[in-house]
Each structure stands twice: as structure tokens, then as C-alpha cells.
Design an enzyme around this catalytic site. Structure first.
Site, short mmCIF file in Angstrom:
data_model
loop_
_atom_site.label_atom_id
_atom_site.label_comp_id
_atom_site.label_asym_id
_atom_site.label_seq_id
_atom_site.Cartn_x
_atom_site.Cartn_y
_atom_site.Cartn_z
N LYS A 110 -11.29 10.37 -8.74
CA LYS A 110 -11.10 10.79 -7.35
C LYS A 110 -12.33 11.46 -6.78
O LYS A 110 -12.63 11.32 -5.59
CB LYS A 110 -9.88 11.71 -7.23
N LYS A 192 -6.04 -0.87 -12.17
CA LYS A 192 -4.58 -0.75 -11.95
C LYS A 192 -4.23 -0.97 -10.48
O LYS A 192 -5.04 -0.68 -9.59
CB LYS A 192 -4.06 0.60 -12.45
N LYS A 195 -1.99 1.87 -4.27
CA LYS A 195 -1.78 1.72 -2.82
C LYS A 195 -3.00 2.14 -2.02
O LYS A 195 -3.08 1.88 -0.84
CB LYS A 195 -0.52 2.44 -2.36
P1 AMP Z 1 1.29 7.17 -7.33
O1 AMP Z 1 1.48 5.95 -6.51
O2 AMP Z 1 -0.09 7.26 -7.91
O3 AMP Z 1 1.77 8.43 -6.68
O4 AMP Z 1 2.20 6.96 -8.62
C1 AMP Z 1 3.58 7.15 -8.63
C2 AMP Z 1 4.18 6.70 -9.94
O5 AMP Z 1 3.99 5.29 -10.13
C3 AMP Z 1 3.56 7.37 -11.17
O6 AMP Z 1 4.57 7.58 -12.13
C4 AMP Z 1 2.58 6.36 -11.65
O7 AMP Z 1 2.31 6.46 -13.04
C5 AMP Z 1 3.28 5.06 -11.34
N1 AMP Z 1 2.31 3.99 -11.09
C6 AMP Z 1 1.37 3.96 -10.10
N2 AMP Z 1 0.63 2.85 -10.17
C7 AMP Z 1 1.10 2.14 -11.23
C8 AMP Z 1 0.75 0.88 -11.81
N3 AMP Z 1 -0.24 0.14 -11.30
N4 AMP Z 1 1.46 0.45 -12.88
C9 AMP Z 1 2.46 1.21 -13.40
N5 AMP Z 1 2.84 2.39 -12.89
C10 AMP Z 1 2.18 2.87 -11.82
#
Ligand code: AMP
Ligand code: TRP
Length: 325
Positions: A110, A192, A195
């Protein structure tokens, strides 16, 4: 078991969020005491749109329910509505080793990404996450792979605190899905799915059939023709196979056999139909909830009340242990 997890209200939920985190939440809600938080205090560490934050929070709550969380069974609430999160965060700052924070992969990424916005919140982010978790005597935290390091740090912080001030916090365990803990980007399958990258790199849980079709059609594949799982040589096809397998609940080996004679194009068309079918009900329900603002607000209000009761009690204990007022 007491379960806690959270997602930032920073835009649409994608299939990575679903397969990594939310699908686990939905399974866990039946037999456990679950708390799911919309972590707005985490979201503001990145550039964000102040005018739309509360809209995103309501949308995300609607999305949780549309995806299958039962608001009668689980607590859903907004992080900033329970001030104990910020309060415990400060106290935990004083026991967290700085070296651990600098070591975090997400922090390093980040800082590079938000060069013009290197705020201290990016470094201290995992301490706030530890506060979220420890405040509720959480036993297990269902998340995707990228959050594993943060949960392990929360566990370390709990251990350090307990050693210093006496047994206070439960040591939380990370809970990863057996498959799908790391769904990759459609356009760059060695990264990965996220969003914060371009819209064509992910599939939202609420994408229209046209969008799904377009995104899968242009998803990066690999050289060669074979539909085979090989993460090193074929990251693109391997990622699409993983997604197919998780939504169809068929093992990858079975899919490889089924797709043996098929072209990439035909495989992508089948994946498009599968996703369109599976995501249809999410989209329909989300639309239904988008017109029920009062209902969604009421869910958050009830969640806030329940979360606050638990948080206040824990905070009083923590302050007592630390010799504070
Ligand atoms: P975030 O969108 O970063 O706030 O992530 C929210 C949740 O989704 C967290 O538990 C992350 O570990 C999971 N997550 C986000 N991106 C991925 C991905 N590409 N694959 C699997 N889990 C994800
Ligand atoms: N940091 C997590 C993410 O980006 C979100 C989060 C905040 C969280 N607090 C949490 C996840 C507590 C699990 C438990 O995905």
C-alpha cells in the site's frame, strides 16, 4: 464458536471476496455466534469519496444479505458506530512491536500504491484489525489468504498483552477456505483479484450477464491449448478452473477430464453460463434490497446495539487490567 470478520466498504464485492470470505461466513452462521463488521475506519486509510461512504455502507449491508447472510442470526454493524474499536486500537498500539508492522506485506504494497498518501493509518491498520477481533473474544476469523498475516499479528498482540497484564484476550485463529483462498485477477493472473484494480480484472457478485460475458471473454489465458491446472505454467487457465470448480462444486480433476477436447473459447463460454446462472439470484436480491433502505438501516442499528454491549464490557475489563480509569 465466536466468529468475527470484516470487509471494507470500498466498492463492489467481487467473487474473490465471496469465495475467500463470505462463502465461509454463510456456512458458519448456522452453528456459531457470528459478528460481521463493515470496517469503514479501515477504508479511510486509502483515498475515498466522503460523499458516498454511507451509501457504500448501506449497499454493502444489502450485499451481505443478498449473498446469504441471515440478519436474524448474525450481528452486522458498522465499525465506526462502536467507539470501543478506536479506543482499544490505541491501547494495543502501546504493546505492538513496530518491527512487526513494517514487516506486513499489505503495508509494503500500500505504501507503494498510495505514494502521495503515506499516512500512519496504513502502518497501524493491522492494530485496528486486532482491536476489532480481540474486542469480541473471537475464536476464529474467516478470511482469504491475504489476511492471514494480519490475523497472526492479532494473535501475537493478544499474547503480548496477556503476558504483560494477565489473561485477558482469547487467541484468535485464522480460518481459510480449503480452496479459493486466493482468487487471481482476470487480466493479470499472477496478482490477486482486487477491487482497487481495473473493473475488467474482477467479476462483481452483481455483474450483469453481458458484463460477465465480456470479462470472461477477455480474461488472460496462456499459451498452448490444453485446459489443465498448472499454476506456474498456466496461471490464467488455472485461475478460471478454480473459479469453475468452486461455483460448480466439481473437483478440478473432473473438470480437466470434461474439458479435455474443448478449446479455450468453449471453456470460457461454459464458465460464462455457469457464473451467469450462479450470480443471477445475488443480483436479483441485491436489487430488491436497494429499495429497502429503512430495513437495512434497522439491521445496522440492531447490530450496533448488540456489538456495543459486548464491546463495552470487554473494554472495561481491558482498562481495569491496564490500571486505567
Ligand atoms: P477486501 O476486499 O480486501 O476488504 O477483502 C475482504 C475479504 O475478502 C478478506 O477476507 C480477504 O481476504 C478476502 N479476499 C479479498 N480478495 C480476495 C481474493 N482475490 N481471493 C480470495 N479472497 C479474497
Ligand atoms: N483488513 C481486512 C481486509 O482488508 C478487513 C478487516 C478489518 C478484517 N478488520 C477485520 C477482517 C477483522 C477480519 C477481521 O480484508
Amino acid at each position: 464458536m465466536r466468529i468475527f470478520s470484516g470487509i471494507q466498504p470500498s466498492g463492489d464485492l467481487h467473487i474473490g471476496n465471496y469465495l475467500g470470505a463470505i462463502k465461509q461466513w454463510i456456512d458458519l452462521q448456522h452453528k456459531n455466534e457470528c459478528i460481521f463488521c463493515i470496517v469503514d475506519l479501515h477504508a479511510i486509510t486509502a483515498p475515498y469519496d466522503k460523499e458516498n461512504l454511507s451509501k457504500h455502507i448501506l449497499e454493502q449491508t444489502g450485499s451481505y444479505i443478498a449473498a446469504g447472510l441471515n440478519p436474524e442470526k448474525v450481528i452486522i454493524f458498522v465499525q465506526s458506530s462502536v467507539k470501543e474499536h478506536a479506543e482499544l486500537y490505541w491501547l494495543l498500539n502501546t504493546v505492538t512491536p513496530l518491527g512487526e508492522l513494517y514487516r506486513m506485506t499489505q503495508f509494503k504494497e500500500k505504501v507503494k500504491k498510495y505514494k502521495k498518501n503515506e499516512n500512519a493509518g496504513l502502518l497501524n491498520y493491522p492494530i485496528l484489525q486486532a482491536a476489532d477481533i480481540l474486542l469480541y473474544d473471537t475464536q476464529a476469523v474467516p478470511v482469504g489468504e491475504d489476511q492471514k498475516q494480519h490475523i497472526e499479528l492479532a494473535r501475537d498482540i493478544a499474547r503480548i498483552f496477556n503476558r504483560k497484564f494477565g489473561e485477558t484476550f482469547v487467541l484468535p485463529k485464522v480460518k481459510l477456505p480449503s480452496h479459493g483462498a486466493r482468487i487471481m485477477s482476470l487480466t493479470e493472473p499472477t496478482k490477486k483479484m482486487s477491487k482497487s484494480d481495473g473493473e475488467e480484472s474482477y467479476i462483481s457478485l452483481f455483474d450483469s450477464p453481458e458484463k460477465i460475458k465480456k470479462k470472461i471473454k477477455s480474461a488472460t489465458t496462456d499459451t498452448g491449448k490444453e485446459i489443465k491446472y498448472d499454476i506456474k505454467k498456466k496461471p490464467g487457465i488455472s485461475n478460471l478452473l478454480t473459479i469453475y470448480s468452486l461455483f460448480s462444486e466439481k473437483p478440478i480433476e473432473e473438470l480437466e477430464k470434461e474439458m479435455k477436447e474443448k478449446s479455450y473459447k468453449a471453456f470460457k463460454e461454459e464458465l460464462t453460463s455457469l457464473l451467469t446462472e450462479k450470480l443471477e439470484s445475488f443480483r436479483r436480491k441485491k436489487e430488491e434490497f436497494s429499495s429497502r433502505k429503512v430495513y437495512i438501516e434497522e439491521i445496522l442499528k440492531q447490530g450496533e446495539k448488540k456489538a456495543r454491549t459486548l464491546a463495552e464490557e470487554k473494554m472495561a475489563e481491558v482498562k481495569r487490567k491496564m490500571g486505567l480509569q
